[in-house]
Design a protein around this motif. Sequence first.
Motif, mmCIF file in Angstrom:
data_model
loop_
_atom_site.group_PDB
_atom_site.id
_atom_site.type_symbol
_atom_site.label_atom_id
_atom_site.label_comp_id
_atom_site.label_asym_id
_atom_site.label_seq_id
_atom_site.Cartn_x
_atom_site.Cartn_y
_atom_site.Cartn_z
ATOM 1 N N ASP A 60 -99.785 113.581 19.525
ATOM 2 C CA ASP A 60 -100.720 112.805 18.750
ATOM 3 C C ASP A 60 -100.595 113.156 17.090
ATOM 4 O O ASP A 60 -101.666 113.381 16.538
ATOM 5 C CB ASP A 60 -102.159 113.028 19.032
ATOM 6 N N VAL A 62 -99.782 112.403 13.236
ATOM 7 C CA VAL A 62 -99.819 111.455 12.100
ATOM 8 C C VAL A 62 -99.279 112.384 10.769
ATOM 9 O O VAL A 62 -99.530 113.293 10.293
ATOM 10 C CB VAL A 62 -101.273 110.744 11.756
ATOM 11 N N SER A 70 -102.287 116.764 13.723
ATOM 12 C CA SER A 70 -102.750 115.996 14.822
ATOM 13 C C SER A 70 -104.057 115.427 14.692
ATOM 14 O O SER A 70 -105.090 115.455 13.981
ATOM 15 C CB SER A 70 -102.986 117.076 16.140
ATOM 16 N N LYS A 71 -104.196 114.366 15.619
ATOM 17 C CA LYS A 71 -105.637 113.670 15.629
ATOM 18 C C LYS A 71 -106.798 114.478 15.779
ATOM 19 O O LYS A 71 -107.811 114.419 15.237
ATOM 20 C CB LYS A 71 -105.662 112.419 16.547
ATOM 21 N N ASP A 72 -106.620 115.607 16.676
ATOM 22 C CA ASP A 72 -107.664 116.648 17.077
ATOM 23 C C ASP A 72 -107.925 117.094 15.760
ATOM 24 O O ASP A 72 -109.164 117.558 15.451
ATOM 25 C CB ASP A 72 -107.091 117.519 17.957
ATOM 26 N N ILE A 74 -107.777 116.166 12.707
ATOM 27 C CA ILE A 74 -108.358 115.304 11.711
ATOM 28 C C ILE A 74 -109.691 115.178 11.983
ATOM 29 O O ILE A 74 -110.864 115.282 11.514
ATOM 30 C CB ILE A 74 -107.663 114.046 11.768
#
Length: 85
Positions: A60, A62, A70-72, A74
């Motif tokens: 995940d 970006v 990772s989105k986590d 963020i």
Amino acid sequence: MKSTGIVRKLDELGRITLPIELRRTLGVGERDPLEIYVDEDKIILTKYEPTDIFTGEKSDLVDFCGKKVSKDSIVQLAKIAGIIE
């Protein structure tokens, strides 16, 4: 560590050729980036996989200002900044 029995000489520019069988087995294609590690007197090559700059996660991801996040991470940063609860 497992020996492959393969021996290669460096050329005049310090390059080696990885045998096609080894590249196929490890999933390394033409122009794939490799990461170089040194462990005492060993040189270790691994296929480069981008990771989160904060946690090292590989899923995940970006791109943010040329860095992988990772989105986590963020979500965690948004919580720290008070943007979300």
